[in-house]
Design a protein around this motif. Structure first.
Motif, PDB file in Angstrom:
ATOM      1  N   GLU A  28       0.802  -1.252  -0.072  1.00  0.00           N
ATOM      2  CA  GLU A  28       0.038  -0.121  -0.061  1.00  0.00           C
ATOM      3  C   GLU A  28       0.767   1.136   0.052  1.00  0.00           C
ATOM      4  N   ARG A  29       1.996   1.272   0.616  1.00  0.00           N
ATOM      5  CA  ARG A  29       2.906   2.346   0.808  1.00  0.00           C
ATOM      6  C   ARG A  29       3.581   2.566  -0.509  1.00  0.00           C
ATOM      7  N   ALA A  30       4.007   1.315  -1.224  1.00  0.00           N
ATOM      8  CA  ALA A  30       4.679   1.545  -2.442  1.00  0.00           C
ATOM      9  C   ALA A  30       3.607   2.063  -3.565  1.00  0.00           C
ATOM     10  N   SER A  35       1.626   7.042  -6.535  1.00  0.00           N
ATOM     11  CA  SER A  35       0.719   8.444  -6.812  1.00  0.00           C
ATOM     12  C   SER A  35       1.694   9.409  -6.561  1.00  0.00           C
ATOM     13  N   VAL A  36       2.490   9.718  -5.523  1.00  0.00           N
ATOM     14  CA  VAL A  36       3.585  10.815  -4.996  1.00  0.00           C
ATOM     15  C   VAL A  36       4.108  11.228  -6.516  1.00  0.00           C
ATOM     16  N   ALA A  37       4.659  10.170  -7.044  1.00  0.00           N
ATOM     17  CA  ALA A  37       5.423  10.499  -8.306  1.00  0.00           C
ATOM     18  C   ALA A  37       4.702  11.060  -9.535  1.00  0.00           C
ATOM     19  N   VAL A  39       1.887  12.784  -8.842  1.00  0.00           N
ATOM     20  CA  VAL A  39       1.796  14.181  -8.569  1.00  0.00           C
ATOM     21  C   VAL A  39       3.029  15.179  -9.035  1.00  0.00           C
ATOM     22  N   LYS A  40       4.193  14.408  -8.675  1.00  0.00           N
ATOM     23  CA  LYS A  40       5.418  15.248  -8.728  1.00  0.00           C
ATOM     24  C   LYS A  40       5.649  15.627 -10.352  1.00  0.00           C
ATOM     25  N   MET A  41       5.074  14.733 -11.148  1.00  0.00           N
ATOM     26  CA  MET A  41       5.124  14.713 -12.680  1.00  0.00           C
ATOM     27  C   MET A  41       4.166  15.785 -13.039  1.00  0.00           C
ATOM     28  N   VAL A  50      12.192  16.219  -9.837  1.00  0.00           N
ATOM     29  CA  VAL A  50      12.934  15.807  -8.875  1.00  0.00           C
ATOM     30  C   VAL A  50      12.184  14.625  -7.886  1.00  0.00           C
ATOM     31  N   PHE A  51      12.399  13.401  -7.969  1.00  0.00           N
ATOM     32  CA  PHE A  51      11.811  12.288  -7.243  1.00  0.00           C
ATOM     33  C   PHE A  51      12.418  12.141  -5.896  1.00  0.00           C
ATOM     34  N   TYR A  52      13.614  12.207  -5.849  1.00  0.00           N
ATOM     35  CA  TYR A  52      14.445  12.018  -4.417  1.00  0.00           C
ATOM     36  C   TYR A  52      14.289  13.382  -3.591  1.00  0.00           C
ATOM     37  N   ARG A  53      13.671  13.382  -2.544  1.00  0.00           N
ATOM     38  CA  ARG A  53      13.574  14.318  -1.591  1.00  0.00           C
ATOM     39  C   ARG A  53      14.116  14.117  -0.178  1.00  0.00           C
ATOM     40  N   PRO A  54      15.641  14.425  -0.212  1.00  0.00           N
ATOM     41  CA  PRO A  54      16.293  14.189   1.194  1.00  0.00           C
ATOM     42  C   PRO A  54      15.597  14.586   2.498  1.00  0.00           C
ATOM     43  N   ARG A  56      12.681  15.064   3.239  1.00  0.00           N
ATOM     44  CA  ARG A  56      11.365  14.272   3.496  1.00  0.00           C
ATOM     45  C   ARG A  56      11.956  12.748   4.048  1.00  0.00           C
ATOM     46  N   GLU A  57      13.015  12.176   3.223  1.00  0.00           N
ATOM     47  CA  GLU A  57      13.501  11.109   3.574  1.00  0.00           C
ATOM     48  C   GLU A  57      14.130  11.087   5.592  1.00  0.00           C
ATOM     49  N   ALA A  58      14.842  12.343   5.573  1.00  0.00           N
ATOM     50  CA  ALA A  58      15.406  12.568   6.867  1.00  0.00           C
ATOM     51  C   ALA A  58      14.231  12.604   7.783  1.00  0.00           C
ATOM     52  N   GLN A  59      13.137  13.565   7.428  1.00  0.00           N
ATOM     53  CA  GLN A  59      12.159  13.510   8.302  1.00  0.00           C
ATOM     54  C   GLN A  59      11.403  12.438   8.775  1.00  0.00           C
ATOM     55  N   VAL A  60      11.214  11.191   7.625  1.00  0.00           N
ATOM     56  CA  VAL A  60      10.620   9.980   7.847  1.00  0.00           C
ATOM     57  C   VAL A  60      11.491   9.215   8.886  1.00  0.00           C
ATOM     58  N   LEU A  61      12.734   9.169   8.856  1.00  0.00           N
ATOM     59  CA  LEU A  61      13.641   8.318   9.514  1.00  0.00           C
ATOM     60  C   LEU A  61      13.682   8.728  10.777  1.00  0.00           C
ATOM     61  N   VAL A  84      12.984   0.404   2.759  1.00  0.00           N
ATOM     62  CA  VAL A  84      11.427   0.437   2.217  1.00  0.00           C
ATOM     63  C   VAL A  84      11.318   1.630   1.401  1.00  0.00           C
ATOM     64  N   MET A  85      11.854   2.711   1.985  1.00  0.00           N
ATOM     65  CA  MET A  85      11.972   3.891   1.019  1.00  0.00           C
ATOM     66  C   MET A  85      12.624   3.847  -0.099  1.00  0.00           C
ATOM     67  N   SER A  86      13.539   3.384   0.014  1.00  0.00           N
ATOM     68  CA  SER A  86      14.709   3.056  -1.312  1.00  0.00           C
ATOM     69  C   SER A  86      13.853   2.306  -2.253  1.00  0.00           C
ATOM     70  N   ALA A  87      12.978   1.141  -1.955  1.00  0.00           N
ATOM     71  CA  ALA A  87      12.459   0.506  -2.913  1.00  0.00           C
ATOM     72  C   ALA A  87      11.239   1.350  -3.634  1.00  0.00           C
ATOM     73  N   CYS A  88      10.603   2.288  -2.642  1.00  0.00           N
ATOM     74  CA  CYS A  88       9.443   3.055  -2.934  1.00  0.00           C
ATOM     75  C   CYS A  88      10.174   4.139  -3.995  1.00  0.00           C
ATOM     76  N   LEU A  89      11.006   4.714  -3.787  1.00  0.00           N
ATOM     77  CA  LEU A  89      11.809   5.550  -4.733  1.00  0.00           C
ATOM     78  C   LEU A  89      12.123   5.035  -5.991  1.00  0.00           C
ATOM     79  N   ALA A  90      12.625   3.802  -6.012  1.00  0.00           N
ATOM     80  CA  ALA A  90      12.956   3.123  -7.217  1.00  0.00           C
ATOM     81  C   ALA A  90      11.852   2.857  -8.235  1.00  0.00           C
ATOM     82  N   LEU A  91      10.644   2.491  -7.241  1.00  0.00           N
ATOM     83  CA  LEU A  91       9.515   2.658  -8.394  1.00  0.00           C
ATOM     84  C   LEU A  91       8.803   4.183  -8.909  1.00  0.00           C
ATOM     85  N   GLU A  92       9.254   5.120  -8.179  1.00  0.00           N
ATOM     86  CA  GLU A  92       9.010   6.284  -8.870  1.00  0.00           C
ATOM     87  C   GLU A  92      10.068   6.488  -9.804  1.00  0.00           C
ATOM     88  N   ALA A  93      11.131   6.419  -9.836  1.00  0.00           N
ATOM     89  CA  ALA A  93      12.424   6.529 -10.667  1.00  0.00           C
ATOM     90  C   ALA A  93      13.254   5.799 -10.115  1.00  0.00           C
TER      91      ALA A  93
END
Ligand SMILES: O=C(O)C(=O)C[C@]1(C(=O)O)C=C[C@@H](O)C=C1
Length: 365
Positions: A28-30, A35-37, A39-41, A50-54, A56-61, A84-93
């Motif tokens: 579900e997260r993926a 969907s985030v991707a 919206v960004k597009m 820019v898909f990678y958002r450092p 946001r990643e820092a805030q999540v961790l 998990v985030m790395s795999a989600c980001l790879a789905l985006e790009a």
């Protein structure tokens, strides 16, 4: 069934149930990340998204670590969510990351620690090559060392910044533990030779002198090289980083053999964009000043007046003109904060040049 078997079966059934729930939630997260991707597009009409958002990643961790109820350590849960985030980001790009190689080097470990295992990490053999790959767009981001326990500050990295338009968008620290490793079939008693980097030998000298006094030490250009050479013999071992030991499937004979444990190396993530504020950030400036009495004193006064806490300062002579120095200053705070803006403005009055090399989240893991 014995009571022990019944108990085990019951617990494993519970683990299966939890895994099913975890799987559903991860999927579900993926989907959410996909969907985030979209919206960004839409937001950028598909151009230079820019898909990678450092930040946001820092805030999540940070949130995960803050809310961690245990029994897993904060570092362990953050590592799991990092993947998990790395795999989600790879789905985006899929991200392409250039790092100072070779594979198995501590910089490789830094790239994986920062981006997780779903990015595509490619080794390059010089720091300026990593910069060039990112500048040319062949890699989205680069990972370069800036401070290591054996070499101190990596002045070459600082020098390349002088003529590069790239920005710092992250930092990552790696504990540079050294392991004594050998191929699976090699017996510790048969070891006559140890391969490693000259710097690693000096970091582990006391330990090697005490435990392996008669063993010949042969310096090679990289940890990966050391492992390859050791693999070709029946009487050799290598001293290398933990990551290298895992990567090449070597047998670990001794862990953390460095004479001073807790050595930490720091790496920078470079890219074309700086990061928006994450709530706990650093900024790096390059301030070029004339070499004259009181110049550094004046420069430091600005940070003091703006109440900005410096985390490091390094100087390099400017190659383009005599009697000029580039000062690389890192401090706590994001460039969007008013006090940072005021400091940059004040510094610009006296300095020959002030360049913001980037604001980025403080290393989380
Ligand atoms: O929040 C975003 O912008 C996302 O793309 C989602 C997500 C995530 O998985 O949490 C993935 C990649 C980004 O680097 C940051 C976060």
């Amino acid at each position: 069934m014995t009571t022990e078997q019944t108990e085990l079966a019951r617990l494993r059934e519970r683990i299966d149930q939890i895994d099913r729930q975890l799987l559903a939630l991860i999927c579900e997260r993926a989907k959410c990340a996909q969907s985030v991707a979209e919206v960004k597009m839409r937001g950028n009409s598909g151009q230079d998204v820019v898909f990678y958002r450092p930040e946001r990643e820092a805030q999540v961790l940070r949130k995960i670590m803050h809310e961690n109820p245990g029994p897993l350590s904060d570092e362990e849960v953050a590592r799991l969510f990092r993947e998990v985030m790395s795999a989600c980001l790879a789905l985006e790009a899929p991200l392409h990351i250039a790092f100072l190689g070779p594979e198995g080097a501590f910089t490789h470990a830094a790239a994986l620690k920062h981006f997780g295992h779903s990015g595509v990490c490619l080794p390059h053999y010089a720091i300026d090559e990593v910069f060039r790959e990112v500048e040319a767009g062949s890699a989205h981001y680069g990972v370069v060392p800036v401070e290591t326990s054996n070499e101190g500050v990596i002045s070459h990295t600082l020098d390349v910044f002088v003529n590069s338009p790239l920005l710092i968008c992250g930092e990552v620290e790696v504990r540079t533990h050294h392991f004594l490793i050998a191929p699976e079939q090699v017996d510790a008693a048969d070891i006559k030779v140890v391969y490693s980097l000259a710097q690693s030998f000096s970091l582990c000298r006391q330990w090697l002198d005490e435990r392996w006094p008669g063993v010949e030490r042969i310096a090679v250009p990289s940890h990966a090289d050391a492992v390859k050479r050791a693999s070709e013999r029946q009487d050799a071992a290598a001293v290398a980083g933990e990551h290298c030991a895992r990567l090449y499937g070597m047998k670990v004979l001794a862990k953390n053999i460095e004479d001073h444990p807790d050595q930490i190396a720091r790496y920078l993530i470079i890219g074309k964009n700086s990061a928006p504020p994450s709530g706990d950030d650093k900024t790096s400036l390059m301030v070029t000043i004339r070499d004259e009495p009181g110049a550094l004193y004046k420069m430091l006064g600005v940070f003091h007046r703006q109440n900005l806490s410096l985390t490091r300062i390094d100087s390099r002579p400017a190659l383009s003109g005599a009697r000029r120095y580039h000062f690389f200053v890192d401090f706590i705070g994001h460039k969007d904060l008013p006090e940072v803006g005021a400091a940059i403005q004040e510094l610009s009055r006296d300095a020959l040049d002030v360049r913001c090399l980037g604001s980025y989240p403080k290393g989380v893991l």
